[in-house]
Design an enzyme around this catalytic site. Sequence first.
Site, PDB file in Angstrom:
ATOM      1  N   HIS A  67      -8.574   0.827  -4.471  1.00 15.25           N
ATOM      2  CA  HIS A  67      -9.339   0.897  -3.684  1.00 15.25           C
ATOM      3  C   HIS A  67     -10.117   2.447  -3.453  1.00 15.25           C
ATOM      4  O   HIS A  67      -9.610   3.364  -2.989  1.00 15.25           O
ATOM      5  CB  HIS A  67      -9.154   0.170  -2.063  1.00 15.25           C
ATOM      6  CG  HIS A  67      -9.682   0.652  -1.256  1.00 15.25           C
ATOM      7  ND1 HIS A  67      -9.529   0.108   0.061  1.00 15.25           N
ATOM      8  CD2 HIS A  67     -10.938   0.306  -1.055  1.00 15.25           C
ATOM      9  CE1 HIS A  67     -10.317   0.184   1.001  1.00 15.25           C
ATOM     10  NE2 HIS A  67     -11.002   0.192  -0.031  1.00 15.25           N
TER      11      HIS A  67
ATOM     12  N   GLY B  64       1.507  -1.299   4.163  1.00 11.70           N
ATOM     13  CA  GLY B  64       1.311  -0.947   4.412  1.00 11.70           C
ATOM     14  C   GLY B  64       2.483  -0.237   4.893  1.00 11.70           C
ATOM     15  O   GLY B  64       4.086   0.019   5.270  1.00 11.70           O
ATOM     16  N   SER B  65       2.266   0.671   6.581  1.00 11.25           N
ATOM     17  CA  SER B  65       2.860   0.384   7.555  1.00 11.25           C
ATOM     18  C   SER B  65       3.936  -0.305   7.813  1.00 11.25           C
ATOM     19  O   SER B  65       4.773  -0.182   8.597  1.00 11.25           O
ATOM     20  CB  SER B  65       2.154   1.062   8.487  1.00 11.25           C
ATOM     21  OG  SER B  65       0.906   2.177   7.790  1.00 11.25           O
TER      22      SER B  65
ATOM     23  N   ASP C 128      -7.609  -6.086   4.176  1.00  6.19           N
ATOM     24  CA  ASP C 128      -6.677  -4.544   4.263  1.00  6.19           C
ATOM     25  C   ASP C 128      -6.884  -4.409   5.812  1.00  6.19           C
ATOM     26  O   ASP C 128      -7.979  -4.110   6.592  1.00  6.19           O
ATOM     27  CB  ASP C 128      -6.951  -4.114   3.021  1.00  6.19           C
ATOM     28  CG  ASP C 128      -6.092  -2.350   2.832  1.00  6.19           C
ATOM     29  OD1 ASP C 128      -5.875  -2.018   3.877  1.00  6.19           O
ATOM     30  OD2 ASP C 128      -6.966  -1.750   2.487  1.00  6.19           O
ATOM     31  N   GLY C 129      -5.932  -3.838   6.483  1.00  2.75           N
ATOM     32  CA  GLY C 129      -6.375  -2.885   7.657  1.00  2.75           C
ATOM     33  C   GLY C 129      -5.274  -3.676   8.765  1.00  2.75           C
ATOM     34  O   GLY C 129      -5.299  -4.994   9.480  1.00  2.75           O
TER      35      GLY C 129
ATOM     36  N   MET D 294     -12.398   4.735  -1.831  1.00  6.46           N
ATOM     37  CA  MET D 294     -12.924   4.750  -1.079  1.00  6.46           C
ATOM     38  C   MET D 294     -13.781   6.123  -1.017  1.00  6.46           C
ATOM     39  O   MET D 294     -13.234   7.298  -0.773  1.00  6.46           O
ATOM     40  CB  MET D 294     -12.011   4.586   0.544  1.00  6.46           C
ATOM     41  CG  MET D 294     -11.785   3.905   0.971  1.00  6.46           C
ATOM     42  SD  MET D 294     -10.577   3.603   1.961  1.00  6.46           S
ATOM     43  CE  MET D 294      -8.687   3.845   0.808  1.00  6.46           C
TER      44      MET D 294
ATOM     45  N   HIS E  87      -1.342  -1.429  -4.455  1.00  3.37           N
ATOM     46  CA  HIS E  87      -2.087  -0.868  -3.998  1.00  3.37           C
ATOM     47  C   HIS E  87      -2.161   0.478  -3.638  1.00  3.37           C
ATOM     48  O   HIS E  87      -1.327   0.767  -2.634  1.00  3.37           O
ATOM     49  CB  HIS E  87      -2.745  -1.256  -2.411  1.00  3.37           C
ATOM     50  CG  HIS E  87      -4.115  -1.372  -2.069  1.00  3.37           C
ATOM     51  ND1 HIS E  87      -4.621  -2.190  -2.262  1.00  3.37           N
ATOM     52  CD2 HIS E  87      -4.495  -0.630  -0.630  1.00  3.37           C
ATOM     53  CE1 HIS E  87      -6.345  -1.826  -1.769  1.00  3.37           C
ATOM     54  NE2 HIS E  87      -5.905  -1.017  -0.857  1.00  3.37           N
TER      55      HIS E  87
ATOM     56  N   ASP F 253      -4.638   3.537  -2.134  1.00  2.00           N
ATOM     57  CA  ASP F 253      -6.002   3.665  -1.683  1.00  2.00           C
ATOM     58  C   ASP F 253      -6.618   5.263  -2.149  1.00  2.00           C
ATOM     59  O   ASP F 253      -5.772   6.494  -2.247  1.00  2.00           O
ATOM     60  CB  ASP F 253      -5.739   4.031   0.102  1.00  2.00           C
ATOM     61  CG  ASP F 253      -5.235   2.214  -0.038  1.00  2.00           C
ATOM     62  OD1 ASP F 253      -5.712   2.095   0.260  1.00  2.00           O
ATOM     63  OD2 ASP F 253      -4.633   2.271   1.228  1.00  2.00           O
TER      64      ASP F 253
ATOM     65  N   MET G 246      -9.332   8.197  -1.795  1.00  2.00           N
ATOM     66  CA  MET G 246      -9.953   8.827  -1.100  1.00  2.00           C
ATOM     67  C   MET G 246     -10.323  10.298  -0.756  1.00  2.00           C
ATOM     68  O   MET G 246      -9.443  10.469  -1.720  1.00  2.00           O
ATOM     69  CB  MET G 246      -8.987   8.748   0.503  1.00  2.00           C
ATOM     70  CG  MET G 246      -8.803   7.684   1.187  1.00  2.00           C
ATOM     71  SD  MET G 246      -7.909   7.357   3.181  1.00  2.00           S
ATOM     72  CE  MET G 246      -7.050   6.292   3.363  1.00  2.00           C
TER      73      MET G 246
ATOM     74  N   PHE H 205      -7.875   5.345   7.654  1.00  2.00           N
ATOM     75  CA  PHE H 205      -6.279   6.161   7.167  1.00  2.00           C
ATOM     76  C   PHE H 205      -5.549   4.738   7.573  1.00  2.00           C
ATOM     77  O   PHE H 205      -5.463   4.123   8.601  1.00  2.00           O
ATOM     78  CB  PHE H 205      -6.401   6.804   8.823  1.00  2.00           C
ATOM     79  CG  PHE H 205      -7.138   7.835   9.212  1.00  2.00           C
ATOM     80  CD1 PHE H 205      -6.281   9.539   9.135  1.00  2.00           C
ATOM     81  CD2 PHE H 205      -8.134   7.949   9.330  1.00  2.00           C
ATOM     82  CE1 PHE H 205      -7.506  10.125   8.637  1.00  2.00           C
ATOM     83  CE2 PHE H 205      -8.582   9.630   9.764  1.00  2.00           C
ATOM     84  CZ  PHE H 205      -8.404  10.742   9.367  1.00  2.00           C
ATOM     85  N   GLY H 206      -4.199   5.245   7.744  1.00  2.00           N
ATOM     86  CA  GLY H 206      -2.963   4.131   7.452  1.00  2.00           C
ATOM     87  C   GLY H 206      -2.473   3.644   9.212  1.00  2.00           C
ATOM     88  O   GLY H 206      -3.298   4.804  10.324  1.00  2.00           O
ATOM     89  N   GLY H 207      -1.972   2.886   9.248  1.00  2.00           N
ATOM     90  CA  GLY H 207      -1.225   2.939  10.833  1.00  2.00           C
ATOM     91  C   GLY H 207      -2.190   2.260  11.601  1.00  2.00           C
ATOM     92  O   GLY H 207      -2.330   2.283  12.861  1.00  2.00           O
TER      93      GLY H 207
ATOM     94  N   SER I 125       0.716  -1.193  -0.260  1.00  2.00           N
ATOM     95  CA  SER I 125      -0.325  -0.256   0.042  1.00  2.00           C
ATOM     96  C   SER I 125       0.769   1.074  -0.017  1.00  2.00           C
ATOM     97  O   SER I 125       1.359   1.399   0.658  1.00  2.00           O
ATOM     98  CB  SER I 125      -1.029   0.329   1.483  1.00  2.00           C
ATOM     99  OG  SER I 125      -1.507   1.381   1.544  1.00  2.00           O
TER     100      SER I 125
ATOM    101  N   MET J 228     -11.739  -5.481   4.928  1.00  2.00           N
ATOM    102  CA  MET J 228     -11.397  -4.686   5.576  1.00  2.00           C
ATOM    103  C   MET J 228     -11.555  -4.704   7.632  1.00  2.00           C
ATOM    104  O   MET J 228     -12.084  -5.049   7.795  1.00  2.00           O
ATOM    105  CB  MET J 228     -12.122  -2.911   5.700  1.00  2.00           C
ATOM    106  CG  MET J 228     -12.033  -2.268   4.139  1.00  2.00           C
ATOM    107  SD  MET J 228     -10.935  -1.946   3.754  1.00  2.00           S
ATOM    108  CE  MET J 228     -10.161  -0.566   5.033  1.00  2.00           C
TER     109      MET J 228
END
Length: 225
Positions: free
Chosen positions: A65, A196-197, A174-175, A67, A32, A34, A36, A142-144, A7, A136
């Site tokens: 993705h 991602g993170s 994801d998440g 959103m 990926h 995102d 938004m 938000f990431g992280g 991501s 999800m």
Amino acid sequence: MIELAASILAADFAHLADEVALVEQGGATILHVDVMDGHFVPNITFGPPVVKALRPITRLPLDCHMMVEDPDNFIADFAEAGADMMSVHQEVCRHLHRTLQQIIHHGMLPAVVINPATPVDTLVEVLPMLHHVLVMSVNPGFGGQKFLPLALDKIAHLAELREEMGLNFRIEVDGGVAHDTVAQVVEAGADMLVAGSAIFSPGKTEQNAVEFLKIARAAAPAQVV
């Protein structure tokens, strides 16, 4: 096949081409993206120009993705920019079947996303159309964020439906998917892992990707030949 969908939301945007090269070297097979809009979720991120900029610098498929509140308005633009996959949220698609048809018409692989509070069974009618379902495991925006264990039952339910219906759609999650959670996600039935993170980190990105995939693939059920 267990795949890492890296991501880019967690990447260093000032050095995005370098970041992409590092995750490729680490074994990522999907990027990926995102998207938004500041309405469906409170954050604002990428649009078609970022996808267009990514397209010539990577061989990896671009997994967008969406959103956003009105994904139908963006299908053509993202397809033209070079997106390979597009996932839309069940929660915002008034005519989900039609939206998926449009994604297919524009040459992209279609997917549907479900939020933590959305039941899997809302997708039964469209599962035969899908390349993948994105579960999800955090609330989007938000990431992280911390992984929500309730996602594991939903992943397992999708895996059961895939078997019962004789389908071959992929299950993406994801998440909060990281080195300490990825094994249970894979054991539940997921095979496309958005991270991602857990991956992008100065000086460690390639190594993080290698180690993440090693853990994930060790947790995968043995294939019967």
